[in-house]
Scaffold this active site. Sequence first.
Site, PDB file in Angstrom:
ATOM      1  N   LYS A   1      42.619  19.564   2.368  1.00 56.80           N
ATOM      2  CA  LYS A   1      42.670  20.690   3.294  1.00 56.80           C
ATOM      3  C   LYS A   1      44.116  21.119   3.522  1.00 56.80           C
ATOM      4  O   LYS A   1      45.048  20.355   3.246  1.00 56.80           O
ATOM      5  CB  LYS A   1      41.989  20.336   4.625  1.00 56.80           C
TER       6      LYS A   1
ATOM      7  N   ASP B   1      42.937  12.756   7.966  1.00 59.04           N
ATOM      8  CA  ASP B   1      44.405  12.738   7.849  1.00 59.04           C
ATOM      9  C   ASP B   1      45.058  11.378   8.110  1.00 59.04           C
ATOM     10  O   ASP B   1      46.141  11.308   8.710  1.00 59.04           O
ATOM     11  CB  ASP B   1      45.027  13.772   8.794  1.00 59.04           C
TER      12      ASP B   1
ATOM     13  N   CYS C   1      43.845  17.907  14.328  1.00 62.86           N
ATOM     14  CA  CYS C   1      42.954  18.027  13.178  1.00 62.86           C
ATOM     15  C   CYS C   1      41.573  17.434  13.436  1.00 62.86           C
ATOM     16  O   CYS C   1      40.569  17.974  12.951  1.00 62.86           O
ATOM     17  CB  CYS C   1      43.606  17.377  11.960  1.00 62.86           C
TER      18      CYS C   1
END
Length: 209
Positions: free
Chosen positions: A113, A19, A146
């Site tokens: 995702k 991310d 995450c």
Amino acid sequence: MDKMKIHLEGKNTALIVVDVQNDYCHPDGAISKSGIDVSSVKQMMPHLHFLLEAARRSSIPVIFLQTNHEDVTDSEVWLSRFPDGVNPICRTGSWGAEFYEVSPQANDIIVKKHRYSGFVHTRLESVLQTLKIETLIMTGVSTNLCVESTAREGFMLDYHIVLIQDACAAFSQAEHDMTLKTVDTYFGMVTDTAGIVSYIDTSHQTAVN
């Protein structure tokens, strides 16, 4: 070094970058605009770039996890995290969903995702199994959400986990430190960029010779 050998020696390894996207990392991104301090990301980036260079030198697969949110993946439960029921983060096709100060190369892998963990409803495990990966080197943001979610699930799927403390960033030092302790105690090991790069370079040189 013994712990590092347990997790890395003779193991097929992949570098996971979680991310590193504008909405999470950029001063003009959605997280920063909500009033959250993202300055730790800037401190992380030189270490991440150093590690990316080392991985590519040694032909270690690099896998970028990229969050994409849209109406068809924003369930009622997922939206309940937002006070107004609207998710402004990393909308598919937006500037906010684009990568921040990293550029996946032709041989790198991108896995999209929609939840904290990179394993939930994605192709990540298929990719790892195809590449016969045994160890995941974890980097990215945010450390306690995450990155940790992916690391925990990876461990429970029988992958060795190596979390790189200075190539991850959270939105507070307390959250970052909490994950470092949790992962190092229960889900794998924690090291820094200098340590892992030294190990990678030494191992690669030994293999070449």
